[in-house]
Structure formats: structure tokens, C-alpha cells
Design a protein around this motif. Structure first.
Motif, mmCIF file in Angstrom:
data_model
loop_
_atom_site.group_PDB
_atom_site.id
_atom_site.type_symbol
_atom_site.label_atom_id
_atom_site.label_comp_id
_atom_site.label_asym_id
_atom_site.label_seq_id
_atom_site.Cartn_x
_atom_site.Cartn_y
_atom_site.Cartn_z
ATOM 1 N N ASN A 87 15.883 -34.040 -8.588
ATOM 2 C CA ASN A 87 15.155 -34.125 -9.851
ATOM 3 C C ASN A 87 16.109 -33.888 -11.004
ATOM 4 N N LYS A 90 12.107 -41.219 -14.159
ATOM 5 C CA LYS A 90 11.667 -40.080 -13.347
ATOM 6 C C LYS A 90 11.668 -38.801 -14.198
ATOM 7 N N ILE A 129 8.610 -38.628 -16.439
ATOM 8 C CA ILE A 129 7.389 -38.242 -15.706
ATOM 9 C C ILE A 129 7.406 -36.739 -15.422
ATOM 10 N N ASN A 130 8.557 -36.241 -14.987
ATOM 11 C CA ASN A 130 8.648 -34.813 -14.688
ATOM 12 C C ASN A 130 8.498 -33.968 -15.955
ATOM 13 N N ILE A 158 4.662 -33.913 -16.731
ATOM 14 C CA ILE A 158 3.723 -33.277 -15.785
ATOM 15 C C ILE A 158 4.131 -31.842 -15.418
ATOM 16 N N ASN A 159 5.414 -31.649 -15.111
ATOM 17 C CA ASN A 159 5.795 -30.389 -14.458
ATOM 18 C C ASN A 159 5.598 -29.129 -15.310
ATOM 19 N N ASN A 179 -1.947 -31.542 -10.635
ATOM 20 C CA ASN A 179 -1.547 -32.643 -11.527
ATOM 21 C C ASN A 179 -2.768 -33.338 -12.130
ATOM 22 N N ILE A 202 0.332 -41.637 -12.574
ATOM 23 C CA ILE A 202 0.971 -40.773 -11.563
ATOM 24 C C ILE A 202 0.155 -39.482 -11.389
ATOM 25 N N THR A 222 -1.315 -38.436 -7.821
ATOM 26 C CA THR A 222 -0.896 -37.168 -7.199
ATOM 27 C C THR A 222 -1.847 -36.043 -7.622
ATOM 28 N N ASN A 236 -1.992 -32.679 -5.978
ATOM 29 C CA ASN A 236 -0.718 -31.960 -5.757
ATOM 30 C C ASN A 236 -0.477 -30.882 -6.798
ATOM 31 N N SER A 278 2.642 -29.489 -8.868
ATOM 32 C CA SER A 278 3.983 -30.014 -9.180
ATOM 33 C C SER A 278 5.055 -29.105 -8.578
HETATM 34 O O1 KPL Z 1 7.804 -35.383 -8.910
HETATM 35 C C1 KPL Z 1 6.865 -34.674 -9.145
HETATM 36 C C2 KPL Z 1 7.111 -33.196 -9.046
HETATM 37 O O2 KPL Z 1 6.175 -32.440 -8.834
HETATM 38 O O3 KPL Z 1 8.281 -32.801 -9.167
HETATM 39 C C3 KPL Z 1 5.546 -35.242 -9.585
HETATM 40 C C4 KPL Z 1 5.674 -36.728 -9.782
HETATM 41 C C5 KPL Z 1 5.103 -34.599 -10.862
HETATM 42 C C6 KPL Z 1 4.497 -35.076 -8.512
HETATM 43 O O4 KPL Z 1 4.057 -33.785 -8.350
#
Ligand code: KPL
Length: 309
Positions: free
Chosen positions: A104, A182, A185-186, A189-190, A200, A243, A247, A250, A252
């Protein structure tokens, strides 16, 4: 072909399986004797489970201080561990070794390319879902793919043997753009999910969080554009919403890190974005606030950060 893997987390283990199944010899470089003891206790095996199946592979292990030369190295450590982990095996790296960084965040790929200029470096991203329920025991949480592309100097599209992996690895000529996608997105969300302790999907069902996510996305998009990166065909907010939906159940990776008292990758995710903004003389107040809040949370829990900027 012999591939060494630094970082025996979920992604490192999944890649060990892909390389092993392609016929490559695979050796983990484990952090220390304690990790090696735990690997020996696991029968020097990595186990994989999903709802219906389970399987295992046998791989070798070595320690950083060993002497065998490394010609092919996959790095799947946490982003902040990249440079210390590489320096622990520097004496073993062949002068023209091939290195793949599958992690990441952003920044470490450029640093490795700059510091280890004689090596051939590829960077990558993966959408494989997996998590570790015990050392060397991996739960598969969704099939995805791996995209890899060369960093820095002209090199083959894929490192040796990676054209033999199943499912096929995507050769990505513009890996910097993929890393930015990527990262975006992180960034969106994260930190938000980590601060609010939510799944998420809740970013879409709580209007306050959705509004915050929108402001965060707009700032990221401005910085990406200023750096010459077009992220998605639609807006970043639209892509991130998809996304977050996919997810939705999930937690993160950043929330999981916080809950387990581990250092998060905030400095390589939102920290990277804020440093880019500052270099460009631009403001990203929403992202800067998230960065400060996660740093505060980490220091409250006495989790060591890098203290960038
Ligand atoms: O890559 C992810 C992460 O949690 O690091 C996402 C895409 C946000 C999925 O949980």
C-alpha cells in the motif's frame, strides 16, 4: 527461478502460493529467530482457507543475516518497513537483483528506486482480498489481480517468471498512475473508517461520513491532476463509492492495524498526499485533518509513527 519474499503477511503468503504454483522456488526472509520459530511450529507450511476449501504449500525460510545471494526479491512488508527491511538484507542483494514492491501507499517505491539504483525495481498493486487468522494461515476473502510495472529505468514489462503466474499478472506500463489510483482509494476510505471504527460500507450509509468522503475525494483529485494523473473515467468519489460498496462488510487495513495496536500506513497514504500538496503549494485541509487525527490516535496508543514533514 528462486524468489525470496520479505514480509510474510497475507499478501506475501498469497504471492508465495502463486510463485510456488508457477514452479518457482520460494523462500521467506523472516524478521528474526522468533518468527522463524513460529514458522517451524507451523510445520514450515503456509495454509490457505476459504468457505469451502483449504490447501497448503511448503516453503523455505531464511533470516536477514544469512549469506545466500538474492537475485529475485518480492517485498510485501508494511510500507513503512520497506527501507529498514531492505537494508537488513543489503549484503545479500546481487548488484542487478530484480525487486518487486507490492504494498500500500506511495513514496517508498520512488525511494527504493533512488537508493538502490543498480537494481531493477518493479512496483505493483493488488486487489486480492486476504487476511491472516494466525501466523502463516491465510483466509482468502476475494479473488483479485496483481498489476506490476517497471519503476525508473527501462526494463522488461514483468520480472523473471512473473509471466507464468495464474491468474495472469497484468503488465502495467504506467504503474505510477496505478499507484496513484490505489493511493486515492486508500486515502478516501482508510483514515475515515479507522477514525470512526466503521466498516467500509458505512461511509455510504451515514450522510455525514459520505459528505466528508466527498470533500476528501475532491482534494485528492486536485493534487492528482496537478501531478498529471487522471485517476478514473468517472469522478474519484464515484469510483470510491463503488469500492466502498463492493467491500462494504470489510474493515479497512488501517482500522485493523489500529485495533491490533500496530503502526498504520497513514504516513505513506494521507501523509504522502499532504506532502505532495505542500510541494505543489496547495491546500488539502480535510486530508490534513485526517492525518493529524490518526497521528494523535497513534500517539495516544503509543504506536510509533515516522513523524514525516
Ligand atoms: O485496500 C483497502 C484497504 O483496506 O487497505 C480497501 C480498498 C479500502 C479495502 O478495505
Amino acid at each position: 527461478m528462486h524468489w525470496y519474499i520479505l514480509g510474510a503477511g497475507a499478501i506475501g503468503c498469497l504471492c508465495a502460493e502463486l510463485l510456488h504454483n508457477s514452479g518457482a522456488e520460494v523462500t521467506f526472509v523472516l524478521r528474526n529467530q522468533t518468527q522463524l520459530d513460529s514458522f517451524n511450529q507451523a510445520g514450515r507450511q503456509v495454509r490457505f482457507h476459504d468457505a469451502d476449501t483449504s490447501s497448503s504449500i511448503n516453503v523455505d525460510a531464511s533470516l536477514p543475516g544469512d549469506h545466500a545471494t538474492i537475485n529475485h526479491l518480492l517485498v510485501t512488508t508494511k510500507a513503512y518497513d520497506t527501507l529498514p527491511a531492505l537494508s537488513s538484507i543489503q549484503h545479500r542483494l546481487a548488484p542487478d537483483a530484480q525487486i518487486v514492491l507490492l504494498q500500500n501507499g506511495c513514496g517508498q517505491q520512488q525511494e527504493v528506486t533512488r537508493l538502490y539504483f543498480s537494481l531493477q525495481v518493479w512496483a505493483g498493486i493488488t486487489t486480492h482480498g486476504a487476511w491472516r487468522d494466525a501466523p502463516f494461515s491465510i483466509i482468502r476473502a476475494g479473488k483479485g489481480h496483481i498489476s506490476i510495472g517497471p519503476m525508473g529505468k527501462p526494463q522488461p514489462a514483468l520480472p523473471n517468471g512473473w509471466d507464468m503466474l495464474t491468474p495472469p499478472v497484468i503488465a502495467e506500463p504506467n504503474i505510477e498512475n496505478a499507484l496513484w489510483r490505489k493511493l486515492a482509494i486508500n486515502c478516501a476510505i482508510n483514515p475515515l473508517t479507522a477514525l470512526h471504527g466503521c466498516r467500509n460500507g458505512e461511509l455510504l450509509t451515514d450522510p455525514k461520513l459520505t459528505e466528508q468522503m466527498l470533500s476528501i475525494c475532491e482534494e485528492i483529485e486536485q493534487i492528482a491532476h496537478a501531478r498529471g494523473h487522471k485517476l478514473f473515467a468517472s469522478s474519484l468519489f464515484h469510483a470510491v463509492s463503488e469500492i466502498a460498496q463492493l467491500t462494504g462488510d470489510n474493515f479497512s487495513s488501517m482500522l485493523q492495524d489500529l485495533r491490533q495496536g500496530r503502526q498504520t500506513e497513514i504516513e505513506q497514504i494521507t501523509g504522502f498526499l499532504c506532502r505532495e500538496a505542500s510541494t505543489l503549494g496547495m491546500q488539502v485541509p480535510h486530508n490534513q485533518r485526517l492525518l493529524d487525527q490518526i497521528r494523535t490516535l497513534q500517539s495516544r496508543h503509543d504506536i510509533k509513527g515516522e513523524g514525516c514533514e
